[in-house]
Write a protein that holds these residues in place. Sequence first.
Motif, PDB file in Angstrom:
ATOM      1  N   ASP A  85       0.845  -1.196   0.000  1.00  0.00           N
ATOM      2  CA  ASP A  85       0.000   0.000   0.000  1.00  0.00           C
ATOM      3  C   ASP A  85       0.875   1.239   0.000  1.00  0.00           C
ATOM      4  O   ASP A  85       2.013   1.224   0.488  1.00  0.00           O
ATOM      5  CB  ASP A  85      -0.900   0.035   1.241  1.00  0.00           C
ATOM      6  N   THR A  86       0.343   2.329  -0.520  1.00  0.00           N
ATOM      7  CA  THR A  86       1.095   3.584  -0.527  1.00  0.00           C
ATOM      8  C   THR A  86       0.352   4.631   0.292  1.00  0.00           C
ATOM      9  O   THR A  86      -0.872   4.570   0.442  1.00  0.00           O
ATOM     10  CB  THR A  86       1.290   4.109  -1.962  1.00  0.00           C
ATOM     11  N   LEU A  87       1.116   5.569   0.834  1.00  0.00           N
ATOM     12  CA  LEU A  87       0.554   6.705   1.536  1.00  0.00           C
ATOM     13  C   LEU A  87       1.461   7.909   1.333  1.00  0.00           C
ATOM     14  O   LEU A  87       2.668   7.757   1.121  1.00  0.00           O
ATOM     15  CB  LEU A  87       0.334   6.411   3.021  1.00  0.00           C
ATOM     16  N   ARG A  88       0.869   9.088   1.395  1.00  0.00           N
ATOM     17  CA  ARG A  88       1.640  10.313   1.219  1.00  0.00           C
ATOM     18  C   ARG A  88       2.167  10.749   2.580  1.00  0.00           C
ATOM     19  O   ARG A  88       1.407  10.817   3.552  1.00  0.00           O
ATOM     20  CB  ARG A  88       0.775  11.396   0.591  1.00  0.00           C
ATOM     21  N   VAL A  89       3.472  11.030   2.638  1.00  0.00           N
ATOM     22  CA  VAL A  89       4.109  11.441   3.881  1.00  0.00           C
ATOM     23  C   VAL A  89       4.829  12.771   3.677  1.00  0.00           C
ATOM     24  O   VAL A  89       5.141  13.166   2.561  1.00  0.00           O
ATOM     25  CB  VAL A  89       5.114  10.377   4.388  1.00  0.00           C
ATOM     26  N   HIS A  90       5.071  13.437   4.804  1.00  0.00           N
ATOM     27  CA  HIS A  90       5.874  14.654   4.817  1.00  0.00           C
ATOM     28  C   HIS A  90       7.052  14.385   5.747  1.00  0.00           C
ATOM     29  O   HIS A  90       6.869  13.906   6.854  1.00  0.00           O
ATOM     30  CB  HIS A  90       5.066  15.846   5.333  1.00  0.00           C
ATOM     31  N   TYR A  91       8.262  14.698   5.292  1.00  0.00           N
ATOM     32  CA  TYR A  91       9.462  14.478   6.101  1.00  0.00           C
ATOM     33  C   TYR A  91      10.161  15.808   6.347  1.00  0.00           C
ATOM     34  O   TYR A  91      10.036  16.758   5.587  1.00  0.00           O
ATOM     35  CB  TYR A  91      10.405  13.481   5.424  1.00  0.00           C
ATOM     36  N   SER A  92      10.899  15.852   7.434  1.00  0.00           N
ATOM     37  CA  SER A  92      11.641  17.050   7.817  1.00  0.00           C
ATOM     38  C   SER A  92      13.018  17.041   7.171  1.00  0.00           C
ATOM     39  O   SER A  92      13.572  15.979   6.884  1.00  0.00           O
ATOM     40  CB  SER A  92      11.785  17.093   9.344  1.00  0.00           C
TER      41      SER A  92
END
Length: 134
Positions: A85-92
């Motif tokens: 499965d895929t998901l959208r992430v935000h990284y620092s």
Amino acid sequence: MATARQISPRFDLVFWVFWTVFSSIATLLCVVSFVGDISGGNAVATVVHIYSQESYTIRFTTRDGETCITAHKWTPRADPVKIGDTLRVHYSKISPCDNVDQQDDWFARYGAILLPPGFLAIGCVNLRRLRGRD
């Protein structure tokens, strides 16, 4: 009948100075974290290992080309999570593999940043109040 104990003015002053200094340091760290988060980026992550429906390992690549594989506890989803499965992430920008959240989870990204400035304001108000007593 017992009377209420009075806190000594010296203790009160020391407490509020400590509170304000500690809150100032925490606020500075939150500003650094906020700048790192804004300087980060978004990516599409793939689920590579599942521990439970709230805890699974993802893999994603930053825009700098660094591949991150990280285990994380996530907010439960309505549909079951499967490998691939895929998901959208935000990284620092600061430690992108460890500082990653779901892209649409604004509270996880910015909720704690508001606490230290609030504590700092409380400390400044109380130090001003103590100064007015003298």
